[in-house]
Design a protein around this motif. Structure first.
Motif, PDB file in Angstrom:
ATOM      1  N   PRO A 175     -52.896 -12.543 -45.520  1.00  0.00           N
ATOM      2  CA  PRO A 175     -52.689 -12.136 -44.126  1.00  0.00           C
ATOM      3  C   PRO A 175     -51.559 -12.890 -43.423  1.00  0.00           C
ATOM      4  O   PRO A 175     -50.871 -12.324 -42.577  1.00  0.00           O
ATOM      5  N   ALA A 176     -51.363 -14.147 -43.772  1.00  0.00           N
ATOM      6  CA  ALA A 176     -50.343 -14.950 -43.094  1.00  0.00           C
ATOM      7  C   ALA A 176     -48.978 -14.847 -43.757  1.00  0.00           C
ATOM      8  O   ALA A 176     -47.950 -15.084 -43.117  1.00  0.00           O
ATOM      9  N   SER A 177     -48.930 -14.499 -45.033  1.00  0.00           N
ATOM     10  CA  SER A 177     -47.668 -14.463 -45.763  1.00  0.00           C
ATOM     11  C   SER A 177     -46.884 -13.200 -45.427  1.00  0.00           C
ATOM     12  O   SER A 177     -47.451 -12.117 -45.283  1.00  0.00           O
ATOM     13  N   THR A 178     -45.578 -13.343 -45.312  1.00  0.00           N
ATOM     14  CA  THR A 178     -44.726 -12.189 -45.016  1.00  0.00           C
ATOM     15  C   THR A 178     -43.910 -11.745 -46.225  1.00  0.00           C
ATOM     16  O   THR A 178     -43.015 -10.914 -46.094  1.00  0.00           O
ATOM     17  N   LEU A 179     -44.227 -12.277 -47.399  1.00  0.00           N
ATOM     18  CA  LEU A 179     -43.443 -11.997 -48.600  1.00  0.00           C
ATOM     19  C   LEU A 179     -44.271 -11.282 -49.656  1.00  0.00           C
ATOM     20  O   LEU A 179     -45.434 -11.614 -49.876  1.00  0.00           O
ATOM     21  N   VAL A 180     -43.654 -10.307 -50.328  1.00  0.00           N
ATOM     22  CA  VAL A 180     -44.211  -9.697 -51.533  1.00  0.00           C
ATOM     23  C   VAL A 180     -43.081  -9.610 -52.553  1.00  0.00           C
ATOM     24  O   VAL A 180     -41.997  -9.085 -52.260  1.00  0.00           O
ATOM     25  N   GLU A 181     -43.338 -10.137 -53.741  1.00  0.00           N
ATOM     26  CA  GLU A 181     -42.364 -10.085 -54.822  1.00  0.00           C
ATOM     27  C   GLU A 181     -42.589  -8.792 -55.617  1.00  0.00           C
ATOM     28  O   GLU A 181     -43.668  -8.570 -56.161  1.00  0.00           O
ATOM     29  N   VAL A 182     -41.580  -7.925 -55.638  1.00  0.00           N
ATOM     30  CA  VAL A 182     -41.632  -6.687 -56.417  1.00  0.00           C
ATOM     31  C   VAL A 182     -40.989  -6.994 -57.768  1.00  0.00           C
ATOM     32  O   VAL A 182     -39.796  -7.308 -57.838  1.00  0.00           O
ATOM     33  N   VAL A 183     -41.784  -6.920 -58.832  1.00  0.00           N
ATOM     34  CA  VAL A 183     -41.313  -7.338 -60.153  1.00  0.00           C
ATOM     35  C   VAL A 183     -41.151  -6.103 -61.034  1.00  0.00           C
ATOM     36  O   VAL A 183     -42.092  -5.314 -61.207  1.00  0.00           O
ATOM     37  N   ILE A 184     -39.962  -5.950 -61.590  1.00  0.00           N
ATOM     38  CA  ILE A 184     -39.619  -4.752 -62.355  1.00  0.00           C
ATOM     39  C   ILE A 184     -39.754  -5.035 -63.842  1.00  0.00           C
ATOM     40  O   ILE A 184     -39.057  -5.897 -64.390  1.00  0.00           O
ATOM     41  N   ALA A 185     -40.648  -4.325 -64.498  1.00  0.00           N
ATOM     42  CA  ALA A 185     -40.715  -4.372 -65.956  1.00  0.00           C
ATOM     43  C   ALA A 185     -39.557  -3.571 -66.533  1.00  0.00           C
ATOM     44  O   ALA A 185     -38.958  -2.730 -65.852  1.00  0.00           O
ATOM     45  N   LYS A 196     -60.691 -11.627 -37.997  1.00  0.00           N
ATOM     46  CA  LYS A 196     -59.660 -12.565 -37.533  1.00  0.00           C
ATOM     47  C   LYS A 196     -58.439 -11.811 -37.012  1.00  0.00           C
ATOM     48  O   LYS A 196     -57.822 -12.227 -36.024  1.00  0.00           O
ATOM     49  N   SER A 197     -58.095 -10.695 -37.667  1.00  0.00           N
ATOM     50  CA  SER A 197     -56.954  -9.901 -37.199  1.00  0.00           C
ATOM     51  C   SER A 197     -57.246  -9.287 -35.832  1.00  0.00           C
ATOM     52  O   SER A 197     -56.356  -9.217 -34.972  1.00  0.00           O
ATOM     53  N   ILE A 198     -58.467  -8.840 -35.626  1.00  0.00           N
ATOM     54  CA  ILE A 198     -58.860  -8.306 -34.312  1.00  0.00           C
ATOM     55  C   ILE A 198     -58.717  -9.390 -33.256  1.00  0.00           C
ATOM     56  O   ILE A 198     -58.191  -9.163 -32.153  1.00  0.00           O
ATOM     57  N   ASP A 199     -59.173 -10.597 -33.586  1.00  0.00           N
ATOM     58  CA  ASP A 199     -59.066 -11.714 -32.642  1.00  0.00           C
ATOM     59  C   ASP A 199     -57.609 -12.021 -32.299  1.00  0.00           C
ATOM     60  O   ASP A 199     -57.317 -12.508 -31.197  1.00  0.00           O
ATOM     61  N   ARG A 200     -56.701 -11.757 -33.234  1.00  0.00           N
ATOM     62  CA  ARG A 200     -55.280 -12.029 -33.002  1.00  0.00           C
ATOM     63  C   ARG A 200     -54.557 -10.846 -32.372  1.00  0.00           C
ATOM     64  O   ARG A 200     -53.336 -10.876 -32.196  1.00  0.00           O
TER      65      ARG A 200
END
Length: 292
Positions: free
Chosen positions: A156-166, A64-68
């Motif tokens: 693939p569509a999300s632009t967010l990553v939550e970095v969680v600090i222990a 799908k990424s190749i197609d895009r």
């Protein structure tokens, strides 16, 4: 392993060798994200059939990424993908992201099994959406090298990553994680360990209230969702998002938050009833919407 210039992608700064434990929807999405940005990726699953299914999920996402418009061929990208059933194959990975179901004992045993195979300088991360990172870190031998990398569905569509600090996470690892997220073309939000972090806590709170409104006959599922999509610019409404995430997943998170934060996170009866009936959302064909 400590990264040197020839051990990371010179363009993105990502680790050259990344592992993912669990190749379901989330794990395959995480593997795809690192793979298309140049990393060699290993996905480990519980058995060979599951490993091959994970390979197919990643391959479909790459296609799908190749197609895009992704540069290169699917074959080029997939030549850097391995699947396995052996934890020992993680031995040369610089980063491993755990993506197994949200079950405390399973998370702990899985993280311990991965850590036992890693080099001293490798980083171990969890994709948990709600469980205590500090609590999980307390079961590890090298908790300073552990943190949360909470990706969002669909990855693939999300632009967010939550970095969680222990509490145990070494401070410099936070900046490293930020750079990795940027290298994936996504944006990091950094949160201290707390029940539900930021995203799950807010998302579940809205979803539970939407379910209560549906129970009370305030409006239909479609109209409740449209109120948030059109009024607040949410990409999908809280009930459709719950279907996509999985009603069973949302119930598990709500139960954990209810235990940790009190009655405002008590799961509504409609959610329990649907899960008991096997109406888990898109993956089962029926949830708050008909996906058949």
């Amino acid at each position: 392993m400590t990264q040197t210039p020839d051990e990371s992608n010179p363009t993105t700064g990502l680790p050259a060798r990344v592992g993912v434990l669990g190749g379901g929807r989330m794990g395959a999405g995480i593997a795809h994200a690192f793979l298309i940005h140049g990393a060699d990726v290993l996905v480990v699953e519980r058995d060979q059939d599951s490993a091959e299914a994970a390979r197919e999920r990643v391959a479909a996402a790459v296609g799908k990424s190749i197609d895009r418009g992704l540069a290169g061929t699917a074959e080029d990208h997939l030549s850097r993908l391995e699947v396995s059933t052996e934890y020992a194959d993680f031995a040369d990975r610089e980063l491993v992201v755990e993506a197994v179901p949200e079950i405390w004992d399973l998370k702990v045993s899985s993280l311990q099994a991965v850590e036992a195979e890693l080099g001293q300088d490798a980083v171990l991360a969890s994709n948990t959406s709600s469980l205590s990172m500090t609590g999980l870190a307390g079961h590890l031998q090298r908790p300073a090298s552990f943190l949360g990398l909470h990706f969002f569905n669909p990855v693939p569509a999300s632009t967010l990553v939550e970095v969680v600090i222990a509490e145990q996470t070494r401070p410099e690892l936070v900046d490293t994680a930020r750079s990795w997220v940027a290298g994936l073309g996504k944006t990091a939000v950094v949160v201290n360990d707390a029940p539900g972090f930021a995203s799950s806590r807010l998302g579940v709170a809205i979803a539970l209230e939407a379910m209560r409104m549906l129970e009370e006959g305030v409006a239909s599922a479609e109209d409740i969702d449209n109120a948030m999509v059109l009024g607040y610019k949410h990409p999908t409404g809280p009930l459709k998002t719950t279907d996509i995430v999985g009603l069973d997943v949302r119930l598990g998170i709500a139960e954990y938050l209810h235990e940790q934060l009190g009655e405002r996170f008590a799961p509504p009866a409609i959610l329990r009833a649907k899960v008991e009936a096997g109406h888990l959302g898109r993956k089962s064909g029926q949830g708050f919407y008909d996906w058949s």
